[in-house]
Design a protein around this motif. Structure first.
Motif, PDB file in Angstrom:
ATOM      1  N   ASN A  85       1.960   3.272   5.262  1.00  0.00           N
ATOM      2  CA  ASN A  85       0.872   3.013   5.851  1.00  0.00           C
ATOM      3  C   ASN A  85       1.004   3.793   7.193  1.00  0.00           C
ATOM      4  O   ASN A  85       1.807   3.271   7.997  1.00  0.00           O
ATOM      5  N   ASN A 120      -1.249   4.772  10.481  1.00  0.00           N
ATOM      6  CA  ASN A 120      -2.412   4.486  11.102  1.00  0.00           C
ATOM      7  C   ASN A 120      -3.495   3.746  10.424  1.00  0.00           C
ATOM      8  O   ASN A 120      -4.574   4.041  10.271  1.00  0.00           O
ATOM      9  N   ASN A 121      -2.888   2.583   9.815  1.00  0.00           N
ATOM     10  CA  ASN A 121      -3.557   1.598   8.971  1.00  0.00           C
ATOM     11  C   ASN A 121      -4.468   2.635   7.764  1.00  0.00           C
ATOM     12  O   ASN A 121      -5.496   1.890   7.049  1.00  0.00           O
ATOM     13  N   VAL A 122      -3.810   3.639   7.388  1.00  0.00           N
ATOM     14  CA  VAL A 122      -4.225   4.207   6.102  1.00  0.00           C
ATOM     15  C   VAL A 122      -3.018   4.396   5.279  1.00  0.00           C
ATOM     16  O   VAL A 122      -2.040   4.813   5.525  1.00  0.00           O
ATOM     17  N   GLU A 123      -2.959   3.771   3.945  1.00  0.00           N
ATOM     18  CA  GLU A 123      -2.074   3.927   2.884  1.00  0.00           C
ATOM     19  C   GLU A 123      -2.113   5.131   2.358  1.00  0.00           C
ATOM     20  O   GLU A 123      -3.027   5.737   2.183  1.00  0.00           O
TER      21      GLU A 123
END
Length: 114
Positions: free
Chosen positions: A65, A67-70
């Motif tokens: 993950n 920056n809050n992106v998988e």
């Protein structure tokens, strides 16, 4: 992605060559430090290639993950390798400036600008 891998390996090897040249000019060359550096870089290069292969073969596995992106392994590797290019590229520019005897001010670009 292969351009990024080649770019990372290139700036890392350039860093060693420029560092050796600077050390020789300053009469601070240390053979043991060079050998340790070469072992480090060779290990990193082999690791980079193996990680690239794993990411290529397993592109559908979400691994991190950022920056809050998988992201999958390949995307995570790409982000990390680009950071490595920026880091070693900056060191290379400073060493090259010193080798050329230039007085240019070289500073990293601020985060978030590019």
């Amino acid at each position: 992605m292969i351009k990024i891998v080649i770019g990372l390996v290139s700036v890392m090897l350039a860093n060693v060559l420029l560092g050796v040249t600077l050390a020789k000019l300053k009469k601070e060359f240390n053979k043991e430090k060079l050998l340790n550096g070469l072992v480090k870089y060779l290990s990193i290069i082999i690791g980079v290639l193996l990680m690239y292969l794993a990411g290529y073969l397993n592109s559908d596995i979400m691994i991190a993950n950022i920056n809050n992106v998988e992201v999958n392994l390949m995307t995570a590797i790409e982000a990390l390798f680009i950071s490595g290019i920026v880091y070693y590229g900056m060191q290379d520019l400073i060493k090259l400036k010193d080798l050329l005897g230039l007085s240019n001010d070289i500073t990293p670009i601020d985060e978030g600008r590019g």
